[in-house]
Scaffold this active site. Structure first.
Site, PDB file in Angstrom:
ATOM      1  N   GLU A   5       0.838  -1.203   0.000  1.00  0.00           N
ATOM      2  CA  GLU A   5       0.000   0.000   0.000  1.00  0.00           C
ATOM      3  C   GLU A   5       0.870   1.249   0.000  1.00  0.00           C
ATOM      4  O   GLU A   5       0.622   2.200  -0.749  1.00  0.00           O
ATOM      5  CB  GLU A   5      -0.918   0.009   1.218  1.00  0.00           C
ATOM      6  CG  GLU A   5      -1.763   1.270   1.321  1.00  0.00           C
ATOM      7  CD  GLU A   5      -2.683   1.289   2.524  1.00  0.00           C
ATOM      8  OE1 GLU A   5      -3.328   2.334   2.761  1.00  0.00           O
ATOM      9  OE2 GLU A   5      -2.760   0.264   3.234  1.00  0.00           O
ATOM     10  N   GLU A  28       4.925  10.941  10.050  1.00  0.00           N
ATOM     11  CA  GLU A  28       5.538  10.842  11.370  1.00  0.00           C
ATOM     12  C   GLU A  28       5.599   9.380  11.835  1.00  0.00           C
ATOM     13  O   GLU A  28       6.609   8.944  12.412  1.00  0.00           O
ATOM     14  CB  GLU A  28       4.758  11.696  12.380  1.00  0.00           C
ATOM     15  CG  GLU A  28       4.905  13.200  12.194  1.00  0.00           C
ATOM     16  CD  GLU A  28       4.147  13.727  10.977  1.00  0.00           C
ATOM     17  OE1 GLU A  28       4.520  14.806  10.470  1.00  0.00           O
ATOM     18  OE2 GLU A  28       3.177  13.069  10.536  1.00  0.00           O
TER      19      GLU A  28
END
Length: 413
Positions: A278, A403
């Site tokens: 993905e 992050e």
């Protein structure tokens, strides 16, 4: 064979008078081109397929995308047409209707969609995220029931992970699935679900054992029309306006226990196994978008004049374009190496995280620079650079925020 193979029909999409269309920027031999290193992964068969996909998108999608942005979703018929052209789930085995094609065919579809800025088209999520879960973890009965219809475009699919209180932290999922006899009863809600409005079938991430943390997560197939399963409103986004994104609600939704993918409690492990692909698909789209932005900006700066000369003749412009071209080339080389690893089954989680985070950061940087070089016109919605700029920002958020990607990388060091 696709009827779009080697078609001589040229695109007639025009953005504004005097500005080359998106497709013509790439196809017109006289268009300014940025020198790029040759790509060695793709065979002549892949490039024939690319021609087919490009012609299909230029004829069946590009002329209508602005209208789809206004209505908040692409036309449902596009999925059926794409299925007829072999653009959906091409990697699936032939017994399920696929072509048993390698991942480079998927790459071609993603690249051509982003080359044209057609971000409303949710083919990749359907083909490269949902289909592998069913193929790898579904029973034979589920594969036979759903995969051929996914290949043909008869079924549109989505995966429901994110919740109002759980995004990148999938362990925080609150949706529950309780086994009662031969059925699971699902309760909860999901948000930001791509393809959610048009979806006919959804993979739902739910807790079968809320006390077990990640080990209590399971995956279920839920058909639209199942009592208690309701779609919420289409969400209005800053970008990707033609991509249907919806809320989903589950109230005492009963599904047969056979709709469980794999084993109960293994859902989080399955998610972790499939996420590298993905994230690679996100990276592929990001680099293709940056490449397209560079080509649009090369054309614009050579045509647009200020103070009696083309904008491209100013040293600042030339240096900015040089920086962008270099960074895009670096990104292309890295992502192609990740592609090569993935073809060999060797793309690991940290490297996929690197690809996703770095390419999407680069994409946003490149698009911002290109908007600046377009001046005021770069902020006008009718220019492809403006749409691409707005569309790009979410790429640093979905498939795991950047992050989180850095945290994954750091833990591997």
């Amino acid at each position: 064979q696709s009827s779009y193979f080697l078609s001589d029909v040229s695109s007639v999409v025009v953005i504004l008078p005097g500005i080359r269309s998106v497709s013509n920027l790439s196809d017109n031999p006289s268009s300014p081109r940025c020198p790029m290193l040759p790509r060695t992964l793709f065979s002549s068969e892949h490039e024939l397929f690319r021609d087919s996909v490009r012609k299909f998108l230029e004829q069946e999608a590009a002329p209508f995308h602005a209208q789809w942005e206004k209505q908040g979703h692409v036309d449902r018929a596009l999925w059926n047409k794409a299925g007829e052209q072999g653009m959906l789930c091409s990697h699936l085995p032939e017994e399920y209707g696929g072509m048993a094609a390698d991942f480079l065919y998927t790459t071609v579809v993603i690249e051509e969609i982003y080359r044209l800025g057609l971000t409303g088209i949710g083919f990749s999520l359907h083909s490269d995220i949902v289909a592998p879960y069913i193929l790898h973890y579904g029973s034979e009965a589920l594969k036979q029931k759903y995969l051929p219809k996914m290949v043909s475009g008869e079924l549109v699919t989505a995966i429901a992970m994110t919740e109002p209180g759980a995004g990148s932290d999938l362990q925080g999922v609150k949706t529950t699935a309780v086994l009662e006899g031969d059925e699971y009863v699902i309760n909860g809600s999901k948000t930001f679900i791509t393809n959610g409005f048009l979806a006919d079938l959804v993979i739902v991430v739910a807790k079968t054992d809320p006390k077990a943390g990640a080990k209590g997560t399971s995956l279920f197939l839920v058909e639209v029309g199942t009592p208690g399963f309701e779609k919420g409103k289409r969400l209005e986004k800053v970008g990707m306006k033609a991509q249907d994104t919806s809320e989903l609600f589950f109230q005492d939704v009963r599904v047969p226990k056979e709709n469980l993918l794999g084993q109960a409690g293994m859902g989080f492990a399955y998610l972790m196994q499939e996420l590298p692909q993905e994230r690679l698909t996100v990276a592929i789209g990001a680099i293709a978008s940056a490449e397209a932005a560079l080509q649009w900006t090369l054309a614009y700066t050579r045509e647009r004049k200020a103070f009696g000369q083309a904008i491209a003749d100013f040293q600042n412009t030339r240096f900015k374009l040089a920086e962008i071209a270099t960074e895009v080339q670096i990104g292309r080389t890295f992502i192609d190496q990740c592609l090569a690893l993935h073809l060999e089954g060797k793309l690991d989680v940290p490297t996929a995280a690197m690809a996703k985070y770095w390419s999407t950061d680069l994409q946003c940087k490149v698009l911002d620079e290109c908007v600046q070089l377009h001046g005021g016109y770069g902020f006008m919605w009718e220019y492809p650079i403006a749409r691409a700029w707005a569309d790009a920002r979410v790429q640093r958020i979905y498939a795991g925020t950047n992050e989180i990607m850095k945290e994954i990388i750091a833990r591997s060091l």
